[in-house]
Design an enzyme around this catalytic site. Structure first.
Site, mmCIF file in Angstrom:
data_model
loop_
_atom_site.group_PDB
_atom_site.id
_atom_site.type_symbol
_atom_site.label_atom_id
_atom_site.label_comp_id
_atom_site.label_asym_id
_atom_site.label_seq_id
_atom_site.Cartn_x
_atom_site.Cartn_y
_atom_site.Cartn_z
ATOM 1 N N ASP A 174 40.715 35.845 63.730
ATOM 2 C CA ASP A 174 40.117 34.579 64.175
ATOM 3 C C ASP A 174 40.713 34.161 65.505
ATOM 4 O O ASP A 174 41.700 33.430 65.537
ATOM 5 C CB ASP A 174 40.369 33.515 63.106
ATOM 6 C CG ASP A 174 39.805 32.166 63.481
ATOM 7 O OD1 ASP A 174 38.858 32.115 64.278
ATOM 8 O OD2 ASP A 174 40.327 31.143 62.971
ATOM 9 N N GLU A 209 38.074 26.628 70.975
ATOM 10 C CA GLU A 209 37.330 26.309 69.752
ATOM 11 C C GLU A 209 38.214 25.590 68.756
ATOM 12 O O GLU A 209 37.778 24.646 68.095
ATOM 13 C CB GLU A 209 36.782 27.596 69.125
ATOM 14 C CG GLU A 209 35.809 27.359 67.967
ATOM 15 C CD GLU A 209 36.476 27.358 66.591
ATOM 16 O OE1 GLU A 209 35.787 27.031 65.611
ATOM 17 O OE2 GLU A 209 37.690 27.673 66.501
#
Length: 861
Positions: A174, A209
């Site tokens: 991630d 993000e």
């Protein structure tokens, strides 16, 4: 397969006959669900000489980002290094593109690179809380590959991954994995000699993000080419194993486009669960929907999400084949979307709720529209009613008042429904005992599917016990009742716009077929053939197993971060009961085949197994070295009071955290302190850097002894002031600019109470006196941000002074992210080094601790 009634097989022999199906189909579903391609090392196919996607190259990119550069938290030096590396990779692709055109003059191929930098703000409501984000000079790296013509750039697909990582994690999966996949896709496309895109592909490497989607907001609202985006493909990871999952899709055209991937994997069930908001998570896809109004796909690796946002999100823990599977799917999707057959030109109307059923069934990706679904399910329900009525045989024809077909089906429906209710009630009773009586909640946490062993017997015993209350029901009656219920739920659910209702049709069709065949080969009054059971059970067994795999893969690890107050035990127990009821819909007719005595024995047997499972699970620890407990640690320096405190919190309801808190107090707090939980309410601003996730935490607060080695603090000058201050007594307003100066401090947050009439954040501040949360995420080295406000002057306070809570994180004081330069982190890092070694030994590696050195205070402006 079934003998005549006079020589009927008993339940054990019948089960042994069906055992290959009962065991084999779930195993087949497991192989399909978790099957991955062989990883490819060579970037060029030795047989064809053409480029091919290489997992080895993908993982090399991911490893460089996550381990060589390290923790790329927004605002850190490592974040800036990630940005610098990403620019170099984009420029290499551009040069590679130019070389490819020179090698084949006339090839229609152009690669353009932008290094976007900008500031902005946006509202980000999450978890039922209103929040505002502001950012300064954040960056994006954008690459557009097209045929070089205006027509070829008119319609583009956006594919996105984020370069940054979150606070406690190096972010290999991630989202460095997705970054590597995008780089590999660009290489393969550019190096394929005959490939020329009809429609452009925009590769967005967004750089923020994890700070609540700031960089995707920046791209969506400020980049000059956003008006050409027709669809978005977002690449994410919440785990490190298994197939990538299509978990969010917003148009039939894009779902059908996904079918062009070599190994598509997704289901509308996951889509509707995610979009319902049950899963408290979000992705950049939200920004593309909200600000670009485009349709698209959200794709992620979700297996083994225990490592999601954890220290062990490392390349070594990414399962072989994961990158190959996801990469080849993305490449296949992009080849289709950039081709003449692409749906992109037809996607100019933007985002709309999807009206498409899609699912994975034994390796096949099936797609059909809601309109088709309504027709199919209506036909199924009608055919089921007609068949049941035509094949009805009065069980008591010699009596003047024999039972009607309707009356029989009502009794069968009650029996089937009672089994479902009994299963849910019993598993939740067991869940209550485990959590509130035995205090052994989450004992299944370290294995996604072990909860089936605990709650499966409880569901079965509850379902069987319910049949003792219902009384005698004919086998055939309950079998047809299952058919009518499944077909009814499919039709009603679809009419209500719930695409997931299709799972009932998928099990209903084979049940109807099995009954039709049974009617052909058997006489009225005979037992239902075991062949009919086998045929009817195949689909629910396979789809039910898939439901178990996907649902538990997501929800079991999720219980480790949904807060102490969440009923984790009841959630998991209910999932087992629900998925189990779907997987074994023919349990009720099967047990009524043998009568009350068999049902009673079965209920007793599974009750004993339930008691045994509870005893065994009560001895298990929820956590181990690869399935760790999340603990959040803040070393807080209060610049207002000059005090230091240690804040410790957990995000789950597993037992033992209070014991751990007492151990921490004995080791690190002042002598004799008794730790007490601190209320996580709107007045607790110590955790505002993690707001609104902080609302799920159970925190403790300790005084810290001022050890000499903890006295050296990093330099900072964190201040909040009001400039451009003006009072308008006639209008009853005060206008000001709130200025936050935070050298060396990142992820700053301010909280204040005021009746804001106007501000620079948006055009719709709450029309009341209330609390406001504003968080910041900026590029490395940027130390000032401002907010312009106009507030209403409260009665009795002509100066309209505002009390501001402020907090932020020392950029040099995050463990283990800044471990390599720990000497620059001052007293917080000295404490963290000692604390990390202690908690590793104390818990035998069962805890992953996020350690943040924070500074905060209160001021009035």
């Amino acid at each position: 397969m079934s003998p005549p009634p006079h020589s009927r097989w008993g339940p054990v022999r019948s089960l042994l006959c069906l055992a290959p199906l009962l065991l084999g189909v779930p195993f087949l579903a497991y192989k399909v669900n978790y099957g991955l391609p062989e990883p490819i090392v060579d970037p060029v196919n030795p047989s064809t000489g053409l480029p091919q996607l290489s997992e080895a190259r993908v993982l090399a990119h991911a490893k460089y980002l996550s381990e060589d550069i390290g923790f790329r938290t927004v605002g850190t030096r490592e974040h800036a290094l990630g940005d610098e590396w990403m620019i170099k990779q984009a420029e290499l692709i551009r040069l590679q593109c130019e070389d490819a055109v020179r090698a084949r003059p006339g090839r229609k191929l152009q690669c353009e690179v932008w290094h976007q930098q900008g500031s902005g703000s946006h509202r980000f409501d999450m978890m039922g809380h209103r929040l505002y984000k502001t950012y300064v000079d954040l960056t994006n790296i954008v690459v557009r590959i097209s045929d070089g013509t205006d027509a070829g750039k008119e319609h583009a697909v956006l594919v996105n991954a984020h370069v940054d990582s979150t606070l406690p994690s190096p972010g290999a999966a991630d989202d460095a994995l997705s970054v590597g996949i995008m780089l590999e896709c660009m290489r393969v496309l550019v190096d394929t000699p005959d490939w020329e895109p009809t429609h452009a592909i925009i590769f967005l490497f967004n750089n923020a993000e994890e700070s609540l989607q700031d960089a995707s907001h920046l791209f969506s609202t400020q980049h000059p080419i956003v008006n050409t985006v027709r669809a978005a493909v977002n690449l994410e990871a919440a785990g490190t194993t298994g197939r990538e999952l299509l978990f969010q899709a917003t148009s039939e055209q894009m779902i059908r486009a996904y079918a062009y991937a070599p190994r598509p994997f997704g289901t509308i069930v996951a889509n509707e669960v995610f979009t319902s908001g049950i899963i408290l998570s979000d992705t950049d896809f939200r920004q593309f929907e909200q600000y670009l109004n485009v349709t698209g796909l959200d794709i992620a690796v979700v297996g083994n999400s225990y490592l999601y946002h954890m220290r062990k999100d490392l390349v070594e823990n990414i399962e072989p084949g994961v990158a190959q599977h996801m990469g080849e799917n993305v490449l296949g999707l992009l080849l289709h979307l950039s081709s003449p057959e692409s749906p992109l030109p037809a996607l100019t109307e933007g985002y709309s709720r999807p009206s498409t059923v899609f699912y994975q069934f034994l390796g096949q990706f099936v797609v059909y529209s809601f309109s088709t679904a309504k027709i199919l399910y209506a036909l199924l329900f009608t055919a089921s009613i007609v068949f049941v009525r035509l094949t009805y045989v009065d069980p008591a024809p010699a009596l003047r008042q024999g039972k009607s077909a309707f009356g029989e089906q009502v009794k069968g429906t009650i029996a089937v429904s009672a089994a479902l209710v009994g299963a849910f009630l019993n598993v939740n009773v067991v869940a209550f005992i485990m959590a509130k009586v035995l205090h052994k909640q989450m004992s299944w946490f370290s294995s996604e599917r072990s909860c089936v062993l605990l709650y499966g017997p409880a569901a079965l015993s509850g379902a069987l016990a319910s049949q003792l209350l219902v009384g005698r029901v004919r086998e055939r009656t309950s079998f047809t009742a299952v058919l009518l219920l499944q077909s009814f739920l499919a039709l009603v659910g679809q009419l209500a716009g719930i695409g997931s209702a299709g799972v009932f049709a998928l099990s209903g069709f084979p049940i109807l077929l099995s009954l039709v065949l049974n009617a052909i080969v058997s006489k009225p009054g005979d037992d239902i053939s075991l062949w009919s059971y086998a045929l009817a059970a195949f689909t629910p067994l396979s789809l039910g197993a898939q439901m178990f795999y996907i649902t538990l893969d997501v929800f079991v690890p999720l219980t480790g971060r949904i807060g102490e107050e969440a009923p984790a035990e009841h959630i998991i127990a209910s999932i087992v009961a629900g998925a189990g009821s779907y997987t074994l819909p023919l349990l009720v007719p099967f047990v009524h085949r043998f009568g009350r005595r068999t049902i009673l024995r079965g209920a007793v047997l599974f009750s004993m197994l339930t008691a045994l499972a509870m005893a065994i699970f009560s001895m298990r620890s929820p956590f181990d070295a690869m399935h760790q407990k999340r603990v959040f640690i803040i070393h807080m320096e209060n610049v207002t009071t000059q005090e230091q405190h240690l804040h410790v919190a957990a995000a789950d309801g597993a037992p033992g955290f209070d014991i751990l808190a007492h151990s921490i107090a004995r080791q690190f707090s002042v002598p004799g302190v008794v730790p007490e939980p601190v209320s996580m309410n709107t007045w607790n601003n110590d955790w505002d850097t993690m707001y609104p996730f902080s609302n799920f935490l159970t925190p403790y607060k300790f005084d810290l002894p001022l050890k000499p080695e903890y006295m050296d603090a990093p330099e900072h000058d964190f201040t909040v002031t009001a400039v451009n201050n003006k009072i308008d007594t006639a209008a009853g307003t005060r206008s000001l600019t709130l200025k936050i100066y935070h050298p060396g401090i990142i992820w700053t947050a301010v909280t204040f109470d005021a009746h804001v009439l106007q501000w620079a954040l948006d055009n719709n501040p709450p029309d009341e006196y209330t609390r406001h949360y504003i968080k910041e995420g900026s590029f490395y080295g940027h130390d000032t941000w401002t907010v312009d406000l106009v507030v209403k002057i409260p009665e009795g306070d002509p100066d309209a002074r505002i009390r501001v809570n402020f907090v932020g994180i020392h950029e040099k004081a995050m463990w283990p992210g800044k471990k390599a330069e720990k000497e620059l982190g001052g007293r917080a890092m000295a404490l963290f080094e000692e604390f990390d070694a202690w908690i590793e030994k104390e818990t035998e590696g069962k805890v992953d601790a996020l350690l943040l050195g924070c500074v905060g205070g209160i001021t009035t402006v």
